[in-house]
Design a protein around this motif. Structure first.
Motif, PDB file in Angstrom:
ATOM      1  N   THR A   1       0.819  -1.199   0.000  1.00 33.90           N
ATOM      2  CA  THR A   1       0.000   0.000   0.000  1.00 33.90           C
ATOM      3  C   THR A   1       0.860   1.259   0.000  1.00 33.90           C
ATOM      4  O   THR A   1       2.015   1.244   0.420  1.00 33.90           O
ATOM      5  CB  THR A   1      -0.923   0.040   1.237  1.00 33.90           C
ATOM      6  OG1 THR A   1      -0.113   0.080   2.426  1.00 33.90           O
ATOM      7  CG2 THR A   1      -1.818  -1.193   1.289  1.00 33.90           C
ATOM      8  N   MET A   2       0.256   2.331  -0.468  1.00 30.02           N
ATOM      9  CA  MET A   2       0.866   3.657  -0.357  1.00 30.02           C
ATOM     10  C   MET A   2      -0.263   4.670  -0.212  1.00 30.02           C
ATOM     11  O   MET A   2      -1.172   4.720  -1.049  1.00 30.02           O
ATOM     12  CB  MET A   2       1.731   4.002  -1.560  1.00 30.02           C
ATOM     13  CG  MET A   2       2.434   5.346  -1.409  1.00 30.02           C
ATOM     14  SD  MET A   2       3.578   5.760  -2.757  1.00 30.02           S
ATOM     15  CE  MET A   2       4.933   4.643  -2.418  1.00 30.02           C
ATOM     16  N   ALA A   3      -0.217   5.467   0.861  1.00 24.27           N
ATOM     17  CA  ALA A   3      -1.222   6.492   1.108  1.00 24.27           C
ATOM     18  C   ALA A   3      -0.740   7.807   0.517  1.00 24.27           C
ATOM     19  O   ALA A   3       0.322   8.309   0.877  1.00 24.27           O
ATOM     20  CB  ALA A   3      -1.478   6.633   2.605  1.00 24.27           C
ATOM     21  N   LEU A   4      -1.523   8.375  -0.387  1.00 29.87           N
ATOM     22  CA  LEU A   4      -1.130   9.593  -1.088  1.00 29.87           C
ATOM     23  C   LEU A   4      -1.717  10.824  -0.418  1.00 29.87           C
ATOM     24  O   LEU A   4      -2.893  10.848  -0.049  1.00 29.87           O
ATOM     25  CB  LEU A   4      -1.602   9.531  -2.543  1.00 29.87           C
ATOM     26  CG  LEU A   4      -1.106   8.333  -3.363  1.00 29.87           C
ATOM     27  CD1 LEU A   4      -1.617   8.443  -4.796  1.00 29.87           C
ATOM     28  CD2 LEU A   4       0.406   8.225  -3.328  1.00 29.87           C
ATOM     29  N   THR A   5      -0.897  11.848  -0.275  1.00 32.19           N
ATOM     30  CA  THR A   5      -1.346  13.118   0.288  1.00 32.19           C
ATOM     31  C   THR A   5      -2.128  13.897  -0.771  1.00 32.19           C
ATOM     32  O   THR A   5      -2.113  13.560  -1.966  1.00 32.19           O
ATOM     33  CB  THR A   5      -0.151  13.960   0.749  1.00 32.19           C
ATOM     34  OG1 THR A   5       0.624  14.325  -0.415  1.00 32.19           O
ATOM     35  CG2 THR A   5       0.736  13.168   1.714  1.00 32.19           C
ATOM     36  N   VAL A   6      -2.803  14.958  -0.350  1.00 30.16           N
ATOM     37  CA  VAL A   6      -3.551  15.764  -1.303  1.00 30.16           C
ATOM     38  C   VAL A   6      -2.614  16.424  -2.311  1.00 30.16           C
ATOM     39  O   VAL A   6      -2.967  16.610  -3.481  1.00 30.16           O
ATOM     40  CB  VAL A   6      -4.405  16.820  -0.571  1.00 30.16           C
ATOM     41  CG1 VAL A   6      -5.536  16.166   0.185  1.00 30.16           C
ATOM     42  CG2 VAL A   6      -3.557  17.686   0.354  1.00 30.16           C
ATOM     43  N   GLU A   7      -1.397  16.784  -1.876  1.00 36.30           N
ATOM     44  CA  GLU A   7      -0.438  17.376  -2.812  1.00 36.30           C
ATOM     45  C   GLU A   7      -0.013  16.361  -3.868  1.00 36.30           C
ATOM     46  O   GLU A   7       0.153  16.705  -5.053  1.00 36.30           O
ATOM     47  CB  GLU A   7       0.788  17.893  -2.054  1.00 36.30           C
ATOM     48  CG  GLU A   7       0.537  19.112  -1.193  1.00 36.30           C
ATOM     49  CD  GLU A   7      -0.038  18.764   0.171  1.00 36.30           C
ATOM     50  OE1 GLU A   7      -0.386  19.694   0.924  1.00 36.30           O
ATOM     51  OE2 GLU A   7      -0.147  17.559   0.488  1.00 36.30           O
ATOM     52  N   GLU A   8       0.171  15.118  -3.459  1.00 35.69           N
ATOM     53  CA  GLU A   8       0.548  14.084  -4.422  1.00 35.69           C
ATOM     54  C   GLU A   8      -0.602  13.776  -5.378  1.00 35.69           C
ATOM     55  O   GLU A   8      -0.388  13.512  -6.563  1.00 35.69           O
ATOM     56  CB  GLU A   8       0.990  12.825  -3.674  1.00 35.69           C
ATOM     57  CG  GLU A   8       2.333  13.012  -2.992  1.00 35.69           C
ATOM     58  CD  GLU A   8       2.674  11.909  -1.997  1.00 35.69           C
ATOM     59  OE1 GLU A   8       3.873  11.719  -1.726  1.00 35.69           O
ATOM     60  OE2 GLU A   8       1.743  11.240  -1.493  1.00 35.69           O
TER      61      GLU A   8
ATOM     62  N   MET B   1      -9.683  11.103  -7.933  1.00 35.78           N
ATOM     63  CA  MET B   1      -8.585  11.792  -7.252  1.00 35.78           C
ATOM     64  C   MET B   1      -8.871  13.285  -7.128  1.00 35.78           C
ATOM     65  O   MET B   1      -8.711  13.889  -6.056  1.00 35.78           O
ATOM     66  CB  MET B   1      -7.276  11.575  -8.010  1.00 35.78           C
ATOM     67  CG  MET B   1      -6.735  10.173  -7.925  1.00 35.78           C
ATOM     68  SD  MET B   1      -5.222   9.976  -8.903  1.00 35.78           S
ATOM     69  CE  MET B   1      -4.880   8.229  -8.636  1.00 35.78           C
ATOM     70  N   GLU B   2      -9.310  13.877  -8.221  1.00 26.99           N
ATOM     71  CA  GLU B   2      -9.570  15.318  -8.215  1.00 26.99           C
ATOM     72  C   GLU B   2     -10.710  15.665  -7.262  1.00 26.99           C
ATOM     73  O   GLU B   2     -10.621  16.633  -6.499  1.00 26.99           O
ATOM     74  CB  GLU B   2      -9.910  15.774  -9.634  1.00 26.99           C
ATOM     75  CG  GLU B   2     -10.032  17.261  -9.797  1.00 26.99           C
ATOM     76  CD  GLU B   2     -10.126  17.684 -11.250  1.00 26.99           C
ATOM     77  OE1 GLU B   2     -10.052  18.901 -11.524  1.00 26.99           O
ATOM     78  OE2 GLU B   2     -10.279  16.795 -12.128  1.00 26.99           O
ATOM     79  N   ALA B   3     -11.780  14.853  -7.294  1.00 28.55           N
ATOM     80  CA  ALA B   3     -12.923  15.124  -6.419  1.00 28.55           C
ATOM     81  C   ALA B   3     -12.594  14.867  -4.958  1.00 28.55           C
ATOM     82  O   ALA B   3     -13.226  15.446  -4.063  1.00 28.55           O
ATOM     83  CB  ALA B   3     -14.111  14.258  -6.848  1.00 28.55           C
ATOM     84  N   SER B   4     -11.618  14.003  -4.693  1.00 29.96           N
ATOM     85  CA  SER B   4     -11.279  13.650  -3.317  1.00 29.96           C
ATOM     86  C   SER B   4     -10.481  14.730  -2.596  1.00 29.96           C
ATOM     87  O   SER B   4     -10.509  14.798  -1.363  1.00 29.96           O
ATOM     88  CB  SER B   4     -10.469  12.345  -3.291  1.00 29.96           C
ATOM     89  OG  SER B   4     -11.242  11.254  -3.754  1.00 29.96           O
ATOM     90  N   ILE B   5      -9.779  15.570  -3.332  1.00 31.54           N
ATOM     91  CA  ILE B   5      -8.878  16.537  -2.695  1.00 31.54           C
ATOM     92  C   ILE B   5      -9.609  17.434  -1.692  1.00 31.54           C
ATOM     93  O   ILE B   5      -9.206  17.509  -0.524  1.00 31.54           O
ATOM     94  CB  ILE B   5      -8.133  17.366  -3.761  1.00 31.54           C
ATOM     95  CG1 ILE B   5      -7.142  16.455  -4.503  1.00 31.54           C
ATOM     96  CG2 ILE B   5      -7.399  18.542  -3.119  1.00 31.54           C
ATOM     97  CD1 ILE B   5      -6.439  17.126  -5.683  1.00 31.54           C
TER      98      ILE B   5
END
Length: 298
Positions: free
Chosen positions: A161-168, A270-274
């Motif tokens: 797994t890898m958890a991505l930050t909003v910047e990523e 991804m875009e909607a999740s930020i």
């Protein structure tokens, strides 16, 4: 409180509704007696729903639970299989892409909030978007027989797994599908990302020095508008390394090729999740509602 107009439902109307319910394999709420008082719109809606072949708030599939209207609002909620009545209090959104040898799943890690200013709320911890790579048991066509990742086709205990930050997430949305993006979790627990032009920058303060290999997520555009998501453990430019920090690193590298439609869905999610992961929408709604309430009180 809002005042609702009520009308008595006759015994004949109730009996007619009962016949409709039995014919459509539906059940009337047990709370409704033959001489009960129902909102006019509820009684009319039940008969109208039958005429149009639809189910209204007054009729429910067998096994569902409905509640009559209370002062000011018509309340109806289904009985969910998780136990207890009413609407569910939790949800588990996810999106999966099936690869030949692995499954890629996107799941949000929601933000947390804290009290602020007595009657206010503030963001406590930002959310992230978790990318999970799950190896298949046999690979090939057998992977797809699970119907959305179910069954015994996946080694769920061996995920990477890898958890991505909003910047990523912003970097991925901005760069793809034109440029390759590489996101790194260094053995020193630093977070680094590389986008167009190879420019690399750190997203977190430096951590402790470790000899563990870097965990690297690479997202690469391909032919036919495909995009390949790959995860690996890399040391000195050489992949396939074993990390002492993660037992499942022995399954790397893993990759999943997203077709054009798959990636378009991923990108939109991804875009909607930020803003959601920042708690922006939730707190904006509270703030706007507060201003409306204050304005109405003046």
């Amino acid at each position: 409180p809002q005042v609702m107009r009520w009308q008595r439902v006759s015994v004949n109307m109730y009996r007619r509704m009962g016949k409709i319910a039995r014919a459509a394999d539906l059940t009337l709420p047990s709370i409704v007696a033959p001489d009960a008082a129902l909102p006019l719109q509820t009684a009319a809606g039940i008969l109208a729903a039958h005429a149009h072949g639809a189910c209204s708030p007054g009729l429910a599939p067998r096994g569902a639970r409905l509640y009559s209207a209370t002062a000011g609002a018509s309340q109806s909620s289904q009985h969910y299989g998780g136990g207890g009545g009413g609407a569910p209090s939790r949800a588990f959104p996810s999106y999966s892409i099936f690869g030949t040898d692995a499954l890629l799943t996107l799941k949000p890690l929601l933000p947390t909030f804290k009290p602020a200013g007595g009657d206010g709320v503030a963001l406590d911890r930002r959310g992230k978007l978790m990318l999970s790579f799950t190896p298949s048991v046999g690979g090939g066509e057998a992977v797809h027989s699970g119907g959305g990742g179910g069954g015994g086709n996946w080694k769920w205990q061996e995920q990477l797994t890898m958890a991505l930050t909003v910047e990523e997430l912003g970097l991925l949305v901005n760069q793809l599908p034109m440029h390759e993006v590489e996101i790194c979790r260094a053995g020193s627990h630093q977070m680094k990302s590389r986008g167009v032009g190879g420019g690399e920058y750190s997203l977190a303060p430096e951590g402790e020095v470790s000899d563990a290999p870097d965990k690297v997520l690479t997202v690469t555009p391909g032919d036919g508008a495909t995009v390949t998501f790959a995860i690996d453990f890399v040391r000195d430019g050489v992949g396939g390394q074993i990390s002492p920090l993660e037992e499942n690193s022995r399954h790397a590298p893993m990759e999943v090729v997203a077709q054009a439609g798959d990636f378009e869905v991923c990108k939109r999610l991804m875009e909607a999740s930020i803003p959601q992961l920042l708690g922006w929408n939730s707190m904006m709604d509270i703030g706007v509602q507060s201003m409306i309430t204050r304005s109405g009180g003046r």
